[in-house]
Scaffold this motif. Sequence first.
Motif, short mmCIF file in Angstrom:
data_model
loop_
_atom_site.label_atom_id
_atom_site.label_comp_id
_atom_site.label_asym_id
_atom_site.label_seq_id
_atom_site.Cartn_x
_atom_site.Cartn_y
_atom_site.Cartn_z
N LEU A 55 -7.16 -6.13 18.33
CA LEU A 55 -6.50 -4.85 18.10
C LEU A 55 -7.19 -3.99 17.05
CD1 LEU A 55 -2.79 -6.03 18.23
CD2 LEU A 55 -4.15 -4.96 20.00
N GLY A 56 -8.13 -4.55 16.30
CA GLY A 56 -8.83 -3.76 15.29
C GLY A 56 -9.55 -2.58 15.91
N SER A 104 -2.24 3.64 12.67
CA SER A 104 -1.70 4.55 11.65
C SER A 104 -2.56 4.54 10.40
CB SER A 104 -0.26 4.16 11.31
OG SER A 104 0.59 4.30 12.42
N TYR A 105 -3.06 3.37 10.03
CA TYR A 105 -3.91 3.32 8.83
C TYR A 105 -5.26 3.98 9.09
CZ TYR A 105 -5.93 1.74 4.50
OH TYR A 105 -6.52 1.71 3.25
N PHE A 106 -5.81 3.81 10.27
CA PHE A 106 -7.10 4.44 10.58
C PHE A 106 -7.03 5.96 10.49
CE2 PHE A 106 -8.10 0.51 13.29
CZ PHE A 106 -8.80 -0.09 12.25
N LEU A 107 -5.86 6.52 10.75
CA LEU A 107 -5.68 7.97 10.66
C LEU A 107 -5.80 8.48 9.23
CD1 LEU A 107 -2.71 8.51 13.16
CD2 LEU A 107 -5.10 9.22 13.48
N SER A 148 -10.47 -0.69 5.37
CA SER A 148 -9.20 -0.84 6.08
C SER A 148 -8.50 -2.15 5.75
CB SER A 148 -9.44 -0.76 7.60
OG SER A 148 -10.03 0.45 7.98
N LYS A 149 -8.91 -2.78 4.65
CA LYS A 149 -8.30 -4.07 4.29
C LYS A 149 -6.78 -4.00 4.12
CE LYS A 149 -12.44 -6.03 2.13
NZ LYS A 149 -13.06 -6.54 0.85
N PRO A 150 -6.24 -2.93 3.49
CA PRO A 150 -4.76 -2.87 3.40
C PRO A 150 -4.07 -2.85 4.76
CG PRO A 150 -5.76 -1.36 1.83
CD PRO A 150 -6.86 -1.86 2.70
N VAL A 154 1.95 -16.57 1.46
CA VAL A 154 1.08 -15.60 2.14
C VAL A 154 1.49 -14.18 1.78
CG1 VAL A 154 0.51 -14.66 4.41
CG2 VAL A 154 0.47 -17.12 4.05
N TYR A 155 2.78 -13.91 1.76
CA TYR A 155 3.24 -12.56 1.42
C TYR A 155 2.91 -12.21 -0.03
CZ TYR A 155 6.13 -8.46 0.76
OH TYR A 155 6.55 -7.20 0.47
N ILE A 156 3.08 -13.17 -0.95
CA ILE A 156 2.78 -12.92 -2.36
C ILE A 156 1.29 -12.61 -2.55
CG2 ILE A 156 2.66 -13.97 -4.64
CD1 ILE A 156 5.24 -15.44 -3.98
N LEU A 157 0.43 -13.38 -1.88
CA LEU A 157 -1.01 -13.19 -2.03
C LEU A 157 -1.48 -11.85 -1.48
CD1 LEU A 157 -2.28 -16.78 -1.09
CD2 LEU A 157 -2.22 -15.75 -3.35
N LEU A 158 -0.82 -11.36 -0.43
CA LEU A 158 -1.24 -10.11 0.20
C LEU A 158 -0.26 -8.97 -0.05
CD1 LEU A 158 -2.49 -11.53 3.62
CD2 LEU A 158 -3.86 -10.90 1.64
N GLN A 159 0.56 -9.09 -1.08
CA GLN A 159 1.61 -8.10 -1.32
C GLN A 159 1.04 -6.71 -1.55
OE1 GLN A 159 4.06 -8.99 -4.69
NE2 GLN A 159 5.56 -7.41 -4.23
N LYS A 160 -0.02 -6.59 -2.35
CA LYS A 160 -0.60 -5.28 -2.64
C LYS A 160 -1.13 -4.61 -1.38
CE LYS A 160 -1.91 -6.23 -7.45
NZ LYS A 160 -3.04 -6.29 -8.41
N GLN A 161 -1.81 -5.40 -0.52
CA GLN A 161 -2.33 -4.83 0.72
C GLN A 161 -1.20 -4.39 1.64
OE1 GLN A 161 -3.50 -7.47 -0.77
NE2 GLN A 161 -5.70 -7.20 -1.00
N VAL A 162 -0.11 -5.17 1.66
CA VAL A 162 1.01 -4.83 2.53
C VAL A 162 1.65 -3.53 2.08
CG1 VAL A 162 3.32 -5.52 3.25
CG2 VAL A 162 1.48 -7.21 3.20
N VAL A 163 1.89 -3.38 0.79
CA VAL A 163 2.54 -2.18 0.26
C VAL A 163 1.68 -0.95 0.49
CG1 VAL A 163 3.37 -1.04 -1.82
CG2 VAL A 163 3.89 -3.46 -1.43
N SER A 164 0.39 -1.04 0.16
CA SER A 164 -0.49 0.11 0.32
C SER A 164 -0.71 0.44 1.79
CB SER A 164 -1.83 -0.13 -0.36
OG SER A 164 -2.47 -1.30 0.16
N GLY A 165 -0.79 -0.59 2.63
CA GLY A 165 -0.99 -0.35 4.05
C GLY A 165 0.21 0.33 4.68
#
Length: 218
Positions: free
Chosen positions: A30-31, A101-104, A133-135, A199-210
Motif C-alpha cells: 500500500l505504500g 492522506s499523509y502523502f498529500l 513519510s515515517k510518521p 509497540v504503541y509506546i515505541l511508535l507513539q510520536k509517529q502515530v500522533v504526528s501521522g
Amino acid sequence: MAFKIAPLSRFYINSVIVGIFGTLLNLLLLGMAGYVLARFQFRFKNLLMGAFSLSLLIPGAAMLQPLYLTVNTLGLYDKVIGLIIVYAGFGLPVSLYILSSYFLTIPKEMEESAYLDGASFIQTFFRIILPISKPGFGTAGVMQFLLCWNEFQFAIILTTGNQSRTLPLALYYFKSQFASDYGVMFAATMVVIVPSILVYILLQKQVVSGLAAGAVKG
C-alpha cells in the motif's frame, strides 16, 4: 503456570510472525499504491477510492465463508501464511487512507526537483518520499499490527489445532476449559496485551504526528 497449561509459546511465536509479516506485507503493497492515489490523476480513480470506502462498511462476519473457501482452495488453510495474507488484505482500506492522506502533506516541489535531477519514479519514492513519510508509515503500521495481533474471528475459522493459532485463541482456550482459574487467565491476558502496548509506546510520536498530518490535508 499459564505456559504449562496451554501451548502459549507456540501461540506467541505465531502471533509475532503474523503481526510482523502481516504488517510489512500490508505496508509494502500500500505504500506505493497510496502514493499513486495521492499524486496522480487517472481514469476511475474516484470509483476506486469509493470502492475502498465501501469496503470499510462490510462486516468481517460477511467475509468468513468466501474467505474460508478461498483459503482452503489455495491450500493455505491452517497455515500461518494464510493468516498473514488475509490480515494484510483486511487492513488494506485503513492503511491506504492513512498513507495517501499523509502523502498529500508532502510538497510536490520536492518530487519535481528530484525528477529534474534525473531521478526515476522508483528512486524518488524510495529516496525522498519514503524517508520523510515515517510518521505515516508508523501510524499505518501500528494500526495494522494491532489488527494482526488482536484479531480473533478469522483466526478461529482459518486455523485448527495448535500449530498455526495465535494468542487471542489461547484466551478462548483458557475460557472454555480453565475458566475457574482466573489467576492463570489473567496471566495469559497480560501476555497478550503487553506487546501491543509496547509497540504503541515505541511508535507513539509517529502515530500522533501521522494522524495530525492526515487530518490537516486529508
